[in-house]
Design a protein around this motif. Sequence first.
Motif, PDB file in Angstrom:
ATOM      1  N   ARG B  19      42.696  15.429 -41.431  1.00  0.00           N
ATOM      2  CA  ARG B  19      41.471  16.040 -40.884  1.00  0.00           C
ATOM      3  C   ARG B  19      40.387  14.981 -40.686  1.00  0.00           C
ATOM      4  NH1 ARG B  19      42.793  19.932 -44.759  1.00  0.00           N
ATOM      5  NH2 ARG B  19      40.973  19.490 -46.035  1.00  0.00           N
ATOM      6  N   ASP B  20      40.361  14.021 -41.621  1.00  0.00           N
ATOM      7  CA  ASP B  20      39.395  12.927 -41.485  1.00  0.00           C
ATOM      8  C   ASP B  20      39.703  12.098 -40.241  1.00  0.00           C
ATOM      9  OD1 ASP B  20      37.181  11.503 -43.087  1.00  0.00           O
ATOM     10  OD2 ASP B  20      38.550   9.867 -42.618  1.00  0.00           O
ATOM     11  N   LEU B  21      40.979  11.828 -40.041  1.00  0.00           N
ATOM     12  CA  LEU B  21      41.403  11.066 -38.871  1.00  0.00           C
ATOM     13  C   LEU B  21      41.098  11.833 -37.582  1.00  0.00           C
ATOM     14  CD1 LEU B  21      42.974   8.556 -37.855  1.00  0.00           C
ATOM     15  CD2 LEU B  21      45.078   9.882 -38.122  1.00  0.00           C
ATOM     16  N   ILE B  23      38.698  13.704 -36.880  1.00  0.00           N
ATOM     17  CA  ILE B  23      37.288  13.603 -36.470  1.00  0.00           C
ATOM     18  C   ILE B  23      37.148  12.511 -35.416  1.00  0.00           C
ATOM     19  CG2 ILE B  23      35.002  12.809 -37.247  1.00  0.00           C
ATOM     20  CD1 ILE B  23      35.483  14.251 -39.874  1.00  0.00           C
ATOM     21  N   GLU B  24      37.775  11.384 -35.690  1.00  0.00           N
ATOM     22  CA  GLU B  24      37.670  10.255 -34.762  1.00  0.00           C
ATOM     23  C   GLU B  24      38.489  10.508 -33.494  1.00  0.00           C
ATOM     24  OE1 GLU B  24      35.581   7.853 -35.551  1.00  0.00           O
ATOM     25  OE2 GLU B  24      35.211   8.869 -37.447  1.00  0.00           O
ATOM     26  N   LEU B  27      36.927  12.977 -30.948  1.00  0.00           N
ATOM     27  CA  LEU B  27      35.795  12.436 -30.191  1.00  0.00           C
ATOM     28  C   LEU B  27      36.280  11.424 -29.141  1.00  0.00           C
ATOM     29  CD1 LEU B  27      32.812  12.812 -30.113  1.00  0.00           C
ATOM     30  CD2 LEU B  27      32.550  11.137 -31.942  1.00  0.00           C
ATOM     31  N   ASP B  28      37.178  10.541 -29.561  1.00  0.00           N
ATOM     32  CA  ASP B  28      37.724   9.572 -28.602  1.00  0.00           C
ATOM     33  C   ASP B  28      38.433  10.298 -27.454  1.00  0.00           C
ATOM     34  OD1 ASP B  28      36.801   7.326 -29.910  1.00  0.00           O
ATOM     35  OD2 ASP B  28      38.583   7.115 -31.147  1.00  0.00           O
ATOM     36  N   ASN B 130      36.028  18.402 -33.045  1.00  0.00           N
ATOM     37  CA  ASN B 130      35.179  17.419 -33.713  1.00  0.00           C
ATOM     38  C   ASN B 130      34.074  18.116 -34.501  1.00  0.00           C
ATOM     39  OD1 ASN B 130      32.391  15.760 -33.302  1.00  0.00           O
ATOM     40  ND2 ASN B 130      34.078  14.392 -33.860  1.00  0.00           N
ATOM     41  N   GLN B 131      33.447  19.093 -33.873  1.00  0.00           N
ATOM     42  CA  GLN B 131      32.354  19.813 -34.542  1.00  0.00           C
ATOM     43  C   GLN B 131      32.863  20.501 -35.805  1.00  0.00           C
ATOM     44  OE1 GLN B 131      30.107  22.321 -31.921  1.00  0.00           O
ATOM     45  NE2 GLN B 131      29.013  23.342 -33.593  1.00  0.00           N
ATOM     46  N   VAL B 134      33.865  17.772 -38.483  1.00  0.00           N
ATOM     47  CA  VAL B 134      32.678  17.087 -39.030  1.00  0.00           C
ATOM     48  C   VAL B 134      31.934  18.028 -39.970  1.00  0.00           C
ATOM     49  CG1 VAL B 134      30.375  16.220 -38.446  1.00  0.00           C
ATOM     50  CG2 VAL B 134      32.353  15.416 -37.178  1.00  0.00           C
ATOM     51  N   ALA B 137      33.785  18.172 -43.160  1.00  0.00           N
ATOM     52  CA  ALA B 137      33.650  16.935 -43.940  1.00  0.00           C
ATOM     53  C   ALA B 137      32.275  16.854 -44.579  1.00  0.00           C
ATOM     54  CB  ALA B 137      33.874  15.715 -43.037  1.00  0.00           C
TER      55      ALA B 137
END
Lengths: 414, 154
Positions: B19-21, B23-24, B27-28, B130-131, B134, B137
């Motif tokens: 889930r942390d990954l 996020i990035e 967005l990318d 992403n929202q 984030v 997190a």
Amino acid sequence: MDIEFHTHKKLGAIVAQIEQLLLSDFPHPASENALKRFLDFFRGQITRLESASNSDPRIVKRVCITVNERILQYLPVLGFLLRSTNVRNNFEAYDAFVQLSEALIGLHAQVVLSSEWDYSPLTYPMNVSVLPNFVLLGMPASESTNALILPLAGHELGHSVWQNDQVDHLFRANIQNKVRDYIKAKWHDFTQAYQEHTHLMPTDSELSNNLFLVNVIAEVVQLCLCQVEETFCDAIGIRLFAESYAHAFHYLLAPSLGGYGSLEYPRLPVRAEFIALYGDVNLLEQGFSNYPAEFDDQQPTLTPRQEFVSSAADKICRDLAYSVFEEAKRIVEDKAALHLPSDAAAREILEMFEKAIPARTPRSLADIVNAGWAYVRKHGSTFTEDERPLFDWVSELILKSIEVLEFRRRLEDA
Amino acid sequence: MTKKGEEAMLSHSLNRFARDLAIEQSLDAAIEISDVITGKRSDSPALSGLIHTLMGADAQGVSPSKRDLLSDSQFTSISQRAAALSGRHYTSTNELSDILDLLLKVNSVGLTNFSADDLNFIRDFCLGLNQSFVSEAFSKTPEPPLARSRQQNF
């Protein structure tokens, strides 16, 4: 000035801060490696902000929000990495934790041992994507000279094992099925908690297709998985260190920290109960007639919905606790057999400690710390602290013994 | 169910690290898809990575079936939230098939032959993801002792 401009400035500030941190003297390369990864990460955020600069304003906004969140989340880890250079840390134990981590996670494991200006040593199992394969072990600064609490790092190692072995895969499906069964069995409670949804029926079809129900199920699964992970980490700690994990856990947390625990953890008395029931340690022999009763925490006041979700997660975590402990034992015994505690070895070391000398031929960190706690139990009430405090004396014996352990390991590897 | 069976069934589970990954990656992916929409590029490696993170694969590299994905409460819950944030509101798991079809199509043929509407939706879906991630997190305490919930101090 606009938000994008400020975000640039904030990223520039954190990059500059990391560059400053990299000028430190590092006792071990892992901290420096971690900082370099953060440096690359935040430089990447700058590149992304620049590339998004002419995009849809919604994208620019999300980039800025994400940057804020990342700084918020990772700044404490940067502080943790800085403190890993402080001589206050028990560097004597570093090699022993590296050996344990490499056994459990693999030779790629990178260990950072540091202190926390936070009472809990359980603050950073930061399984963040920036630091894959890193094990961050933190001990509260106020206990930095106390080697008796080293076993609590076993809990942190547990988080890395959980991630590395993807233990959640083993339990997730079972948990999801149990949540569905729980909702069916407790349908009356469900309708009390979610009164605007009383028209729903707890059929298999509804539980699979109705997205409101699916969201409730997902919420319970997620909460339960957090509790199962914490249970797993306690199980790793107790299997790696046996009675010294139970003593250290008790020392630091009993009777409670004064408030109520997060729903993401089993309640403190419940964690103690799992340790007592499934930890394979005779806690009566360790002086605990009723280990769970040593702990007490308050139940938070919950809304009916929170109460329903929390009760479901608590119940399912309890149902799974035995198998979670068994899985942890299986992994530890499979991967770290050489590091497992032995009663005979701990007794032998205790005899050395009683002669005021460190262990001569220690074979595991666990044996050394178990001997330390045995010393405290046996001599604590009669120990004269005129010359030095009991814990300082025992910690010195433990740390010297750990140095012997490292020396012997290096000789064998040479 | 055997452990092996469970593992195979939920090989797409999103753990904390994933889930942390995501996020990035989300967005990318949104940025790359925007570039596809404006003709600056024709592919989105970040979207492929995101789809792999969301869906996962078993030990042989095989993605889970659509049926398995739709039966996983975590996957459907995340997808529904992200879709809602991008303007599509669903009430039934079956309705999420549309999204899954799009993602599976990206997985197999990339971003070629997608309509402008679909590309816009996939971009917005990525922003929704992403929202969602984030927000999760932020609200998650970094493994507190007795887990105080994170308080904003400002």
